[in-house]
Motif scaffolding. Sequence first.
Motif, PDB file in Angstrom:
ATOM      1  N   THR A  47       0.635 142.809 176.879  1.00  0.00           N
ATOM      2  CA  THR A  47      -0.680 142.173 176.808  1.00  0.00           C
ATOM      3  C   THR A  47      -0.535 140.681 176.554  1.00  0.00           C
ATOM      4  O   THR A  47       0.526 140.200 176.166  1.00  0.00           O
ATOM      5  CB  THR A  47      -1.525 142.794 175.676  1.00  0.00           C
ATOM      6  OG1 THR A  47      -0.870 142.552 174.435  1.00  0.00           O
ATOM      7  CG2 THR A  47      -1.727 144.287 175.886  1.00  0.00           C
ATOM      8  N   GLY A  48      -1.588 139.946 176.755  1.00  0.00           N
ATOM      9  CA  GLY A  48      -1.590 138.521 176.437  1.00  0.00           C
ATOM     10  C   GLY A  48      -0.577 137.723 177.229  1.00  0.00           C
ATOM     11  O   GLY A  48      -0.205 138.075 178.341  1.00  0.00           O
ATOM     12  N   THR A  49      -0.107 136.654 176.618  1.00  0.00           N
ATOM     13  CA  THR A  49       0.841 135.727 177.232  1.00  0.00           C
ATOM     14  C   THR A  49       2.098 135.671 176.372  1.00  0.00           C
ATOM     15  O   THR A  49       1.999 135.531 175.153  1.00  0.00           O
ATOM     16  CB  THR A  49       0.224 134.311 177.297  1.00  0.00           C
ATOM     17  OG1 THR A  49      -1.008 134.383 178.012  1.00  0.00           O
ATOM     18  CG2 THR A  49       1.156 133.324 177.967  1.00  0.00           C
ATOM     19  N   SER A  50       3.264 135.765 177.004  1.00  0.00           N
ATOM     20  CA  SER A  50       4.524 135.684 176.255  1.00  0.00           C
ATOM     21  C   SER A  50       4.744 134.267 175.735  1.00  0.00           C
ATOM     22  O   SER A  50       4.521 133.295 176.454  1.00  0.00           O
ATOM     23  CB  SER A  50       5.701 136.093 177.137  1.00  0.00           C
ATOM     24  OG  SER A  50       5.617 137.469 177.431  1.00  0.00           O
ATOM     25  N   ILE A  51       5.180 134.184 174.489  1.00  0.00           N
ATOM     26  CA  ILE A  51       5.398 132.920 173.802  1.00  0.00           C
ATOM     27  C   ILE A  51       6.821 132.939 173.237  1.00  0.00           C
ATOM     28  O   ILE A  51       7.321 133.985 172.848  1.00  0.00           O
ATOM     29  CB  ILE A  51       4.387 132.770 172.630  1.00  0.00           C
ATOM     30  CG1 ILE A  51       2.939 132.845 173.124  1.00  0.00           C
ATOM     31  CG2 ILE A  51       4.613 131.501 171.824  1.00  0.00           C
ATOM     32  CD1 ILE A  51       2.544 131.757 174.098  1.00  0.00           C
ATOM     33  N   SER A  52       7.448 131.778 173.125  1.00  0.00           N
ATOM     34  CA  SER A  52       8.790 131.724 172.529  1.00  0.00           C
ATOM     35  C   SER A  52       8.698 131.881 171.013  1.00  0.00           C
ATOM     36  O   SER A  52       7.669 131.590 170.403  1.00  0.00           O
ATOM     37  CB  SER A  52       9.477 130.400 172.869  1.00  0.00           C
ATOM     38  OG  SER A  52       8.834 129.336 172.193  1.00  0.00           O
ATOM     39  N   TRP A  53       9.794 132.348 170.419  1.00  0.00           N
ATOM     40  CA  TRP A  53       9.857 132.561 168.965  1.00  0.00           C
ATOM     41  C   TRP A  53       9.461 131.288 168.212  1.00  0.00           C
ATOM     42  O   TRP A  53       8.711 131.325 167.245  1.00  0.00           O
ATOM     43  CB  TRP A  53      11.265 133.017 168.583  1.00  0.00           C
ATOM     44  CG  TRP A  53      11.430 133.284 167.128  1.00  0.00           C
ATOM     45  CD1 TRP A  53      11.930 132.432 166.187  1.00  0.00           C
ATOM     46  CD2 TRP A  53      11.080 134.480 166.432  1.00  0.00           C
ATOM     47  NE1 TRP A  53      11.916 133.028 164.960  1.00  0.00           N
ATOM     48  CE2 TRP A  53      11.400 134.285 165.072  1.00  0.00           C
ATOM     49  CE3 TRP A  53      10.528 135.701 166.827  1.00  0.00           C
ATOM     50  CZ2 TRP A  53      11.197 135.263 164.105  1.00  0.00           C
ATOM     51  CZ3 TRP A  53      10.331 136.673 165.858  1.00  0.00           C
ATOM     52  CH2 TRP A  53      10.660 136.445 164.516  1.00  0.00           C
ATOM     53  N   ASP A  60      -0.468 135.888 166.707  1.00  0.00           N
ATOM     54  CA  ASP A  60       0.409 136.390 167.775  1.00  0.00           C
ATOM     55  C   ASP A  60       0.995 137.740 167.372  1.00  0.00           C
ATOM     56  O   ASP A  60       1.168 138.029 166.184  1.00  0.00           O
ATOM     57  CB  ASP A  60       1.556 135.408 168.043  1.00  0.00           C
ATOM     58  CG  ASP A  60       1.101 134.132 168.719  1.00  0.00           C
ATOM     59  OD1 ASP A  60      -0.031 134.087 169.237  1.00  0.00           O
ATOM     60  OD2 ASP A  60       1.886 133.166 168.720  1.00  0.00           O
ATOM     61  N   LEU A  61       1.290 138.557 168.375  1.00  0.00           N
ATOM     62  CA  LEU A  61       1.929 139.847 168.129  1.00  0.00           C
ATOM     63  C   LEU A  61       3.434 139.687 168.223  1.00  0.00           C
ATOM     64  O   LEU A  61       3.941 139.091 169.170  1.00  0.00           O
ATOM     65  CB  LEU A  61       1.491 140.886 169.169  1.00  0.00           C
ATOM     66  CG  LEU A  61       0.018 141.221 169.256  1.00  0.00           C
ATOM     67  CD1 LEU A  61      -0.193 142.371 170.237  1.00  0.00           C
ATOM     68  CD2 LEU A  61      -0.544 141.575 167.899  1.00  0.00           C
ATOM     69  N   LEU A  62       4.151 140.237 167.249  1.00  0.00           N
ATOM     70  CA  LEU A  62       5.606 140.303 167.299  1.00  0.00           C
ATOM     71  C   LEU A  62       5.946 141.735 167.673  1.00  0.00           C
ATOM     72  O   LEU A  62       5.530 142.678 166.992  1.00  0.00           O
ATOM     73  CB  LEU A  62       6.215 139.963 165.945  1.00  0.00           C
ATOM     74  CG  LEU A  62       5.792 138.646 165.296  1.00  0.00           C
ATOM     75  CD1 LEU A  62       6.577 138.418 164.007  1.00  0.00           C
ATOM     76  CD2 LEU A  62       5.952 137.477 166.224  1.00  0.00           C
ATOM     77  N   PHE A 117      12.530 141.522 165.081  1.00  0.00           N
ATOM     78  CA  PHE A 117      11.606 141.037 166.116  1.00  0.00           C
ATOM     79  C   PHE A 117      12.189 139.986 167.045  1.00  0.00           C
ATOM     80  O   PHE A 117      11.725 139.833 168.166  1.00  0.00           O
ATOM     81  CB  PHE A 117      10.337 140.466 165.475  1.00  0.00           C
ATOM     82  CG  PHE A 117       9.433 141.507 164.896  1.00  0.00           C
ATOM     83  CD1 PHE A 117       8.870 142.482 165.698  1.00  0.00           C
ATOM     84  CD2 PHE A 117       9.138 141.513 163.543  1.00  0.00           C
ATOM     85  CE1 PHE A 117       8.024 143.443 165.171  1.00  0.00           C
ATOM     86  CE2 PHE A 117       8.291 142.468 163.004  1.00  0.00           C
ATOM     87  CZ  PHE A 117       7.734 143.438 163.824  1.00  0.00           C
ATOM     88  N   ARG A 118      13.185 139.235 166.613  1.00  0.00           N
ATOM     89  CA  ARG A 118      13.658 138.083 167.388  1.00  0.00           C
ATOM     90  C   ARG A 118      14.110 138.439 168.811  1.00  0.00           C
ATOM     91  O   ARG A 118      13.932 137.656 169.731  1.00  0.00           O
ATOM     92  CB  ARG A 118      14.788 137.365 166.654  1.00  0.00           C
ATOM     93  CG  ARG A 118      15.016 135.975 167.171  1.00  0.00           C
ATOM     94  CD  ARG A 118      16.036 135.210 166.362  1.00  0.00           C
ATOM     95  NE  ARG A 118      15.699 135.081 164.963  1.00  0.00           N
ATOM     96  CZ  ARG A 118      15.036 134.048 164.434  1.00  0.00           C
ATOM     97  NH1 ARG A 118      14.649 133.072 165.200  1.00  0.00           N
ATOM     98  NH2 ARG A 118      14.784 133.999 163.142  1.00  0.00           N
ATOM     99  N   SER A 119      14.666 139.631 169.024  1.00  0.00           N
ATOM    100  CA  SER A 119      15.109 140.001 170.373  1.00  0.00           C
ATOM    101  C   SER A 119      13.978 140.594 171.210  1.00  0.00           C
ATOM    102  O   SER A 119      14.162 140.885 172.390  1.00  0.00           O
ATOM    103  CB  SER A 119      16.257 141.022 170.277  1.00  0.00           C
ATOM    104  OG  SER A 119      15.797 142.208 169.661  1.00  0.00           O
ATOM    105  N   GLY A 120      12.811 140.731 170.632  1.00  0.00           N
ATOM    106  CA  GLY A 120      11.659 141.285 171.350  1.00  0.00           C
ATOM    107  C   GLY A 120      10.809 140.210 171.982  1.00  0.00           C
ATOM    108  O   GLY A 120      11.331 139.188 172.450  1.00  0.00           O
ATOM    109  N   THR A 121       9.512 140.421 171.981  1.00  0.00           N
ATOM    110  CA  THR A 121       8.588 139.479 172.597  1.00  0.00           C
ATOM    111  C   THR A 121       7.538 139.038 171.593  1.00  0.00           C
ATOM    112  O   THR A 121       7.224 139.738 170.637  1.00  0.00           O
ATOM    113  CB  THR A 121       7.875 140.084 173.822  1.00  0.00           C
ATOM    114  OG1 THR A 121       7.068 141.186 173.383  1.00  0.00           O
ATOM    115  CG2 THR A 121       8.842 140.543 174.876  1.00  0.00           C
ATOM    116  N   ILE A 122       6.999 137.852 171.838  1.00  0.00           N
ATOM    117  CA  ILE A 122       5.861 137.337 171.093  1.00  0.00           C
ATOM    118  C   ILE A 122       4.719 137.267 172.105  1.00  0.00           C
ATOM    119  O   ILE A 122       4.862 136.660 173.161  1.00  0.00           O
ATOM    120  CB  ILE A 122       6.114 135.910 170.530  1.00  0.00           C
ATOM    121  CG1 ILE A 122       7.455 135.802 169.838  1.00  0.00           C
ATOM    122  CG2 ILE A 122       4.949 135.466 169.649  1.00  0.00           C
ATOM    123  CD1 ILE A 122       7.622 136.636 168.625  1.00  0.00           C
TER     124      ILE A 122
END
Length: 127
Positions: A47-53, A60-62, A117-122
Motif C-alpha cells: 500500500t501507499g508509496t515506498s520510502i527509504s529508511w 509511515d508503516l514499517l 524492520f530495516r530489511s523490509g519496506t517503509i
Amino acid sequence: MYGGGRTSNSIAKNEYDCSSFVAQMYRLGGQSIVQQSVATTYLLAQTGTSISWSNKTRGDLLVTAANAPEYEQHVAIYLGDGYILHDSTSTNGVNISKLDQVINKSVLGNMTWAELFRSGTIQREVS
C-alpha cells in the motif's frame, strides 16, 4: 496463523494481530488502506508509496521483509523520534516501543526493532 481483528466480533473484543491492528488504526483515522477482513503484512507492504529508511516520518508503516520467517513478520506505525506503535505478542499486546529496543531475547537474541524492520519496506500512506 493470523490473530483477531478481521471480524466484527473480534474487533468488538479488541482482538488484533499486528496487521489487523494497523489497518484498524488507519480506518479509525479515516483512511481505509486494506480491507479489514484480509489485512496482512504482505498486503500492507504493497500500500501507499515506498520510502527509504532515512526518510521515514510519523505515520509511515514499517513492514518486515516479505521473505522473513513467519515468526519475524511484523508491521508497525512509526511515531517519529525512534518510536513505533504496534501490537505484538513480544510486548504483550499494543505497545509503544523504541526502535533500538531488543525485541525478545529468548526468540530473537539481541535483535532490535530497527534491525527487524530495516530489511523490509517503509510505506507512506498519507502525503
